[in-house]
Design an enzyme around this catalytic site. Structure first.
Site, PDB file in Angstrom:
ATOM      1  N   LYS A   1      -0.100  27.107  -3.319  1.00 11.86           N
ATOM      2  CA  LYS A   1       0.483  27.471  -4.599  1.00 11.86           C
ATOM      3  C   LYS A   1       1.778  26.682  -4.749  1.00 11.86           C
ATOM      4  O   LYS A   1       2.336  26.208  -3.770  1.00 11.86           O
ATOM      5  CB  LYS A   1       0.698  28.968  -4.707  1.00 11.86           C
ATOM      6  CG  LYS A   1       1.472  29.609  -3.580  1.00 11.86           C
ATOM      7  CD  LYS A   1       1.413  31.123  -3.724  1.00 11.86           C
ATOM      8  CE  LYS A   1       2.291  31.835  -2.709  1.00 11.86           C
ATOM      9  NZ  LYS A   1       1.584  32.224  -1.491  1.00 11.86           N
TER      10      LYS A   1
ATOM     11  N   ASP B   1      10.207  29.116   0.467  1.00 14.37           N
ATOM     12  CA  ASP B   1       9.491  27.885   0.802  1.00 14.37           C
ATOM     13  C   ASP B   1       8.938  27.173  -0.432  1.00 14.37           C
ATOM     14  O   ASP B   1       8.205  26.183  -0.299  1.00 14.37           O
ATOM     15  CB  ASP B   1       8.363  28.166   1.803  1.00 14.37           C
ATOM     16  CG  ASP B   1       7.289  29.086   1.244  1.00 14.37           C
ATOM     17  OD1 ASP B   1       7.633  29.978   0.450  1.00 14.37           O
ATOM     18  OD2 ASP B   1       6.112  28.917   1.596  1.00 14.37           O
TER      19      ASP B   1
ATOM     20  N   ASP C   1      10.659  30.856  -4.441  1.00 14.97           N
ATOM     21  CA  ASP C   1      10.959  31.599  -3.207  1.00 14.97           C
ATOM     22  C   ASP C   1      11.464  30.667  -2.102  1.00 14.97           C
ATOM     23  O   ASP C   1      11.662  29.471  -2.325  1.00 14.97           O
ATOM     24  CB  ASP C   1       9.737  32.400  -2.743  1.00 14.97           C
ATOM     25  CG  ASP C   1       8.615  31.518  -2.238  1.00 14.97           C
ATOM     26  OD1 ASP C   1       8.538  30.362  -2.676  1.00 14.97           O
ATOM     27  OD2 ASP C   1       7.817  31.985  -1.405  1.00 14.97           O
TER      28      ASP C   1
ATOM     29  N   ASP D   1       6.756  27.980  -2.857  1.00 21.39           N
ATOM     30  CA  ASP D   1       5.395  28.074  -3.390  1.00 21.39           C
ATOM     31  C   ASP D   1       5.241  29.170  -4.440  1.00 21.39           C
ATOM     32  O   ASP D   1       4.228  29.236  -5.131  1.00 21.39           O
ATOM     33  CB  ASP D   1       4.343  28.207  -2.270  1.00 21.39           C
ATOM     34  CG  ASP D   1       4.586  29.390  -1.367  1.00 21.39           C
ATOM     35  OD1 ASP D   1       5.590  30.101  -1.554  1.00 21.39           O
ATOM     36  OD2 ASP D   1       3.761  29.601  -0.450  1.00 21.39           O
ATOM     37  N   ARG D   2       6.239  30.041  -4.589  1.00 20.20           N
ATOM     38  CA  ARG D   2       6.145  31.095  -5.612  1.00 20.20           C
ATOM     39  C   ARG D   2       6.996  30.751  -6.820  1.00 20.20           C
ATOM     40  O   ARG D   2       7.904  29.928  -6.723  1.00 20.20           O
ATOM     41  CB  ARG D   2       6.639  32.429  -5.055  1.00 20.20           C
ATOM     42  CG  ARG D   2       5.835  32.929  -3.905  1.00 20.20           C
ATOM     43  CD  ARG D   2       6.282  34.316  -3.514  1.00 20.20           C
ATOM     44  NE  ARG D   2       5.422  34.809  -2.445  1.00 20.20           N
ATOM     45  CZ  ARG D   2       5.228  36.076  -2.169  1.00 20.20           C
ATOM     46  NH1 ARG D   2       5.843  37.012  -2.864  1.00 20.20           N
ATOM     47  NH2 ARG D   2       4.425  36.442  -1.190  1.00 20.20           N
TER      48      ARG D   2
ATOM     49  N   SER E   1       8.385  32.201   4.220  1.00 10.54           N
ATOM     50  CA  SER E   1       8.323  32.332   2.769  1.00 10.54           C
ATOM     51  C   SER E   1       9.464  33.148   2.179  1.00 10.54           C
ATOM     52  O   SER E   1      10.616  32.795   2.322  1.00 10.54           O
ATOM     53  CB  SER E   1       6.970  32.921   2.387  1.00 10.54           C
ATOM     54  OG  SER E   1       6.794  32.870   1.003  1.00 10.54           O
ATOM     55  N   HIS E   2       9.121  34.282   1.571  1.00  9.22           N
ATOM     56  CA  HIS E   2      10.106  35.097   0.863  1.00  9.22           C
ATOM     57  C   HIS E   2      10.802  36.100   1.782  1.00  9.22           C
ATOM     58  O   HIS E   2      11.650  36.862   1.330  1.00  9.22           O
ATOM     59  CB  HIS E   2       9.384  35.846  -0.249  1.00  9.22           C
ATOM     60  CG  HIS E   2       8.199  36.588   0.294  1.00  9.22           C
ATOM     61  ND1 HIS E   2       7.066  35.932   0.710  1.00  9.22           N
ATOM     62  CD2 HIS E   2       8.012  37.896   0.560  1.00  9.22           C
ATOM     63  CE1 HIS E   2       6.208  36.824   1.188  1.00  9.22           C
ATOM     64  NE2 HIS E   2       6.765  38.018   1.107  1.00  9.22           N
TER      65      HIS E   2
HETATM   66  C1  VG1 Z   1       1.619  38.229   0.333  1.00  7.72           C
HETATM   67  C2  VG1 Z   1       0.996  38.209  -1.045  1.00  7.72           C
HETATM   68  C3  VG1 Z   1      -0.110  37.176  -1.102  1.00  7.72           C
HETATM   69  C4  VG1 Z   1       0.467  35.813  -0.685  1.00  7.72           C
HETATM   70  C5  VG1 Z   1       1.122  35.915   0.665  1.00  7.72           C
HETATM   71  C6  VG1 Z   1       1.800  34.634   1.080  1.00  7.72           C
HETATM   72  O1  VG1 Z   1       0.641  38.597   1.286  1.00  7.72           O
HETATM   73  O2  VG1 Z   1       0.504  39.480  -1.399  1.00  7.72           O
HETATM   74  O3  VG1 Z   1      -0.642  37.142  -2.390  1.00  7.72           O
HETATM   75  O4  VG1 Z   1      -0.552  34.850  -0.640  1.00  7.72           O
HETATM   76  O5  VG1 Z   1       2.110  36.937   0.655  1.00  7.72           O
HETATM   77  O6  VG1 Z   1       2.737  34.223   0.144  1.00  7.72           O
HETATM   78  P1  VG1 Z   1       0.509  40.101   1.870  1.00  7.72           P
HETATM   79  O7  VG1 Z   1      -0.579  40.029   2.899  1.00  7.72           O
HETATM   80  O8  VG1 Z   1       1.858  40.454   2.435  1.00  7.72           O
HETATM   81  O9  VG1 Z   1       0.178  40.969   0.712  1.00  7.72           O
HETATM   82  V1  VG1 Z   1       4.056  33.323   0.633  1.00  7.72           V
HETATM   83  O10 VG1 Z   1       4.885  32.856  -0.675  1.00  7.72           O
HETATM   84  O11 VG1 Z   1       4.553  34.260   1.812  1.00  7.72           O
HETATM   85  O12 VG1 Z   1       3.405  31.957   1.513  1.00  7.72           O
HETATM   86 CO    CO Z   2       6.231  31.429  -0.241  1.00  6.01          CO
END
Ligand code: VG1
Ligand code: CO
Length: 556
Positions: free
Chosen positions: A380, A282, A280, A284-285, A115-116
């Site tokens: 998302k 991938d 982001d 989804d954000r 992801s990010h």
């Molecule tokens: C974080 C965010 C959460 C989100 C997750 C995955 O998790 O707080 O809201 O669903 O990332 O997002 P954590 O456990 O680090 O707080 V992504 O865009 O990484 O798939």
């Molecule tokens: Co993401």
């Protein structure tokens, strides 16, 4: 093809977190590390299992993706998977993968993304398993994957030549089919069915001075943005930037917030951009940000819910219910109340929304972490949220020309009041220190609860406190210890939890929220409005004492 069973040794710590297994690339590159995890994932696939299944494979294109895909191809063949549907060059945004799983009625998918989190040889890689509804595997499945990793001493594979991922088409080797698909087509088609593209195009035509800027942060959304914003919606090529996916995201964090999307933020301010947006790694954000108008993700989902009736998809399906993750502000709750809709509060992580959507009780939901989406898929969806905002702006402008992001926000506050919200992240804290802080908090709200409730800190008096626990209304599964909540008598709130997506040490997340119906405050600066509450949060948690950190790494 002959199947080989290779002897291996289990690795510790292959426990999927909030959103899959995320570790440093170097860890995934260890001998058989990736093979073991794929074997365990296939072993844990819900009935009827991996044999003869169809899986979608793709990801954000980060470093090590193509190597991982070749491993997945061989191990999948070795386990009797009958078909893999793979995005061209291994590219599929997380929402596009979710859509493909649903559209092609696959049994699930393997998403390659962290992801990010930054990418590259010294940064992060990730593997996430999604189930047949297109959503992240529920905890029952991820726990099973972990159990299998602990006893993984053999994996099955077929030797085969490297598959060319750049050629769209179908190839079958001994009954095992690999289909390479265009990464963007199906997703673009989906969005065209959901939104009123004609109305948005017309709005751009009528308002040639309305400036749009999308930033792909060198993540996966570049090609999607080019197709949707430029080719379909007719914006100029200069309306998108950083839209070439790079394996290391150009060396920065592909995280759409005010800190990491700084080039977008600077251009929006300098060039008076009306509508800025970013996604982001991938895809989804999303972040929505216009000149002098930053939309917090908690407000964003509330605004989309409040205006849902202008979106053709919701005109067809109706809005069945709303939801948010627990730390997300209650702005969307107020919309639900006004519209007489059900509202759900789930733990952090998109996987908790899936059951509610499948049961037809949830249409629109969001997380404070720049995650917004709906039941069109089970992830998302960054580009969806951005087009939703454009659709809303276009529709509102038909009746009241000249309305932009800021006006829409202020109107929203006038109807619903304003939920000031902010999150402080303390990254790469020593795990032991973070755990001690959590222990201290659990003590306060556990054994020490009688003393703690009713206590006053500055202007705030503690009304309730707990460690959030969620019982899924559909399948009855219970998730405990999802974050410490402290609620004050005036409705203000502090939440503290540890991240489940980091790859090094611990990340502490501190969330604060304060509700105001005072019109003169609606344009106030968030950090100023929340300062007294943040001070109290730091005092109660003793965060600095435990971690030595005087300042957060990121404020959103
Ligand atoms: C974080 C965010 C959460 C989100 C997750 C995955 O998790 O707080 O809201 O669903 O990332 O997002 P954590 O456990 O680090 O707080 V992504 O865009 O990484 O798939
Ligand atoms: Co993401």
């Amino acid at each position: 093809m002959p199947v080989k069973s290779i002897t291996t040794t289990p690795y510790d710590g292959q426990k999927p977190g909030t959103s899959g297994l995320r570790k440093r690339v170097k860890i995934f590159q260890q001998e058989n590390y990736t093979q073991n995890f794929i074997q365990a994932t296939l072993d844990a696939m819900p009935s009827p299992g991996a044999k003869e299944s169809t899986l979608v494979v793709g990801g954000d294109g980060r470093y090590f993706s193509t190597e991982a895909i070749q491993i997945i191809i061989r191990v999948a063949a070795g386990n009797g998977v009958s078909k893999l549907i793979i995005g061209k060059n291994g590219i599929l945004s997380t929402p596009a993968a979710s859509n493909l799983i649903r559209k092609r009625k696959a049994n699930g998918g393997i998403l390659l993304t962290a992801s990010h989190n930054p990418g590259g040889p010294d940064n992060d890689f990730g593997i996430k398993y999604n189930v047949s509804n297109g959503g992240p595997a529920p905890e029952s499945v991820t726990n099973l994957i972990y159990e299998y990793t602990k006893k993984c001493n053999k994996y099955h594979m077929c030797d085969m030549p490297e598959i060319d991922l750049s050629k769209i088409g179908v190839q079958t080797i001994d009954g095992f089919t690999i289909e390479i698909v265009d990464s963007v087509n199906d997703y673009a088609q989906l969005l065209k069915e959901i939104f009123n593209f004609e109305q948005i195009k017309q709005f751009f035509k009528n308002n040639p001075n309305f400036k749009v800027l999308f930033d792909g942060l060198h993540g996966v959304t570049g090609p999607y943005a080019e197709r949707i914003f430029v080719e379909e919606l007719g914006l100029s090529r200069s309306s998108i930037q950083n839209c070439t996916p790079l394996p290391d995201f150009g060396g920065s964090h592909p995280d759409p917030n005010l800190t990491y999307a700084h080039s977008l933020v600077e251009r929006v301010e300098r060039e008076n951009v009306n509508f800025g947006a970013a996604s982001d790694g991938d895809g989804d954000r999303n972040m929505i940000y216009g000149k002098n108008a930053f939309v917090t993700p908690s407000d964003s989902v509330a605004v989309i819910a409040a205006h849902a009736e202008v979106i053709p998809y919701f005109q067809k399906t109706g809005v069945k219910g709303l939801a948010r993750s627990m730390p997300t502000s209650a702005a969307i709750d107020l919309v639900a109340k006004k519209k007489g809709l059900e509202i759900f509060e789930v733990p952090t992580g998109w996987k908790f929304f899936g059951n509610l959507m499948d049961a037809g009780r949830l249409s629109i939901c969001g997380e404070e972490s720049f995650g917004t989406g709906s039941d069109h898929i089970r992830e998302k969806d960054g580009v969806w949220a951005i087009v939703a905002w454009l659709n809303i702006i276009a529709a509102v402008n038909e009746k009241r020309p000249g309305v932009g992001i800021k006006e829409i926000l202020l109107e929203h506050y006038q109807i619903y009041g304003r939920n000031f919200f902010s999150r402080y992240d303390y990254e790469e804290v020593e795990s032991e220190c973070a755990n001690k802080m959590v222990e201290h908090l659990r003590h306060l709200i556990g054994v020490g609860k009688d003393d703690f409730i009713g206590k006053t800190f500055g202007q705030f008096t503690v009304k309730e406190a707990d460690d959030f626990e969620y019982c899924d209304p559909i399948d009855g599964s219970v998730s405990k210890n999802q974050g410490v909540r402290i609620i004050f008598t005036d409705g203000s709130r502090i939440v503290i939890r540890l991240s489940g997506t980091g790859s090094q040490g611990a990340t502490i997340r501190l969330y604060v929220e304060k509700y105001s119906q005072n019109v003169s405050e609606y344009e106030s600066d968030t950090q100023e409005a929340l300062k007294p509450l943040i001070d109290v949060a730091l005092q109660i948690s003793k965060l600095q004492e435990f971690t030595g950190r005087a300042k957060p790494t990121v404020i959103t």
